[in-house]
Structure formats: structure tokens, C-alpha cells
Design an enzyme around this catalytic site. Structure first.
Site, PDB file in Angstrom:
ATOM      1  N   ASP A   1       0.854  -1.185   0.000  1.00  0.00           N
ATOM      2  CA  ASP A   1       0.000   0.000   0.000  1.00  0.00           C
ATOM      3  C   ASP A   1       0.890   1.235   0.000  1.00  0.00           C
ATOM      4  OD1 ASP A   1      -1.746   2.199   1.010  1.00  0.00           O
ATOM      5  OD2 ASP A   1      -3.194   0.584   1.290  1.00  0.00           O
TER       6      ASP A   1
ATOM      7  N   ASN B   1     -13.088  -4.052   3.499  1.00  0.00           N
ATOM      8  CA  ASN B   1     -14.108  -3.036   3.730  1.00  0.00           C
ATOM      9  C   ASN B   1     -15.134  -3.135   2.608  1.00  0.00           C
ATOM     10  OD1 ASN B   1     -12.574  -2.016   5.911  1.00  0.00           O
ATOM     11  ND2 ASN B   1     -11.392  -0.738   4.527  1.00  0.00           N
TER      12      ASN B   1
ATOM     13  N   VAL C   1     -11.830   2.370  -2.660  1.00  0.00           N
ATOM     14  CA  VAL C   1     -11.670   1.908  -4.038  1.00  0.00           C
ATOM     15  C   VAL C   1     -12.666   0.775  -4.255  1.00  0.00           C
ATOM     16  CG1 VAL C   1     -10.114   0.883  -5.738  1.00  0.00           C
ATOM     17  CG2 VAL C   1      -9.231   2.562  -4.096  1.00  0.00           C
TER      18      VAL C   1
ATOM     19  N   HIS D   1     -10.836  -5.679  -2.365  1.00  0.00           N
ATOM     20  CA  HIS D   1      -9.447  -5.786  -1.942  1.00  0.00           C
ATOM     21  C   HIS D   1      -9.395  -6.047  -0.448  1.00  0.00           C
ATOM     22  CE1 HIS D   1     -10.519  -1.536  -1.473  1.00  0.00           C
ATOM     23  NE2 HIS D   1      -9.569  -1.441  -0.551  1.00  0.00           N
TER      24      HIS D   1
ATOM     25  N   HIS E   1      -6.835  -5.781   2.989  1.00  0.00           N
ATOM     26  CA  HIS E   1      -5.661  -5.169   3.596  1.00  0.00           C
ATOM     27  C   HIS E   1      -5.028  -6.217   4.500  1.00  0.00           C
ATOM     28  CE1 HIS E   1      -6.876  -0.964   2.594  1.00  0.00           C
ATOM     29  NE2 HIS E   1      -8.073  -1.527   2.605  1.00  0.00           N
TER      30      HIS E   1
END
Length: 115
Positions: A29, A86, A95, A99, A101
Site C-alpha cells: 500500500d 471493507n 476503491v 481488496h 488489507h
């Protein structure tokens, strides 16, 4: 399509890759929230977890497998890490391409969750 993650998958935007296979890409990231902060994405564009269907669930399994591999390669598997997805605006998704994290490399604080 104007998706930043799709552009990263295509190679139009550079990334510091950590892991890649036919279906999944993992990269550091650019605004890390922990000592280790890697994003793990499917190469297929799926906007949110709510949009996943059918064969997408096998792809989500591939993401979790990639998380295990990346955590081991980065030396955080034994000490522990957090894997977060999320979903939607209220869930903190910025975004709109699924995805995860992968966060670790230090002691993480408790999640900010209301009782």
C-alpha cells in the site's frame, strides 16, 4: 473503466508487487497503516463483496491463500496479522474493486467497533 486497481493489474500504474498468480495480485500500500501493509486484489474486477457471486467465491478463497503466503514471505505469519475487507461507503471502502488489507509487523490496536 476508471479503476485504479484494474490499471495496476494491467501494468498501467506501477506497484511494488509482493505476490502474483493467474488470479490474484498483492502489492504494498502506498499509504501504509502498519509496518506491513499489503493490498491483495483479484485480477477480475468485482466492485464490492456484495457483488461477488458464483465462481467469485473460489477467487476469494485464492485471496485468502495469497494472504497466508504473503504473511509467511514477509515474516509476520507467526507473530500475527490482520486481514480486512471493507465493503461499501459506510464500511470504509474507498476503491470499489474488492481488496483485502494485510496488516502486521507490529502490535495492532483493537478494532474500533461499536458494541
Amino acid at each position: 473503466m476508471d479503476c485504479i486497481f484494474c490499471k495496476i493489474v494491467e501494468g498501467a500504474i506501477p506497484s511494488k508487487k509482493v505476490y502474483e498468480n493467474e488470479h490474484v495480485l498483492a502489492f504494498h500500500d502506498i499509504q501504509p497503516a502498519a509496518a506491513v501493509h499489503v493490498l491483495i486484489i483479484p485480477k477480475k474486477h468485482i466492485p464490492t463483496m456484495n457483488d461477488a457471486a458464483g465462481e467469485d467465491f473460489a477467487l476469494i478463497g485464492e485471496i485468502h491463500k495469497a494472504a497466508q503466503i504473503v504473511a509467511k514471505e514477509l515474516g509476520i505469519a507467526d507473530s500475527g496479522y490482520r486481514l480486512v475487507n471493507n465493503c461499501g461507503k459506510d464500511g470504509g471502502q474507498v476503491v470499489f474493486h474488492i481488496h483485502y488489507h494485510l496488516l502486521g509487523g507490529e502490535k495492532l490496536s483493537a478494532l474500533n467497533v461499536r458494541d
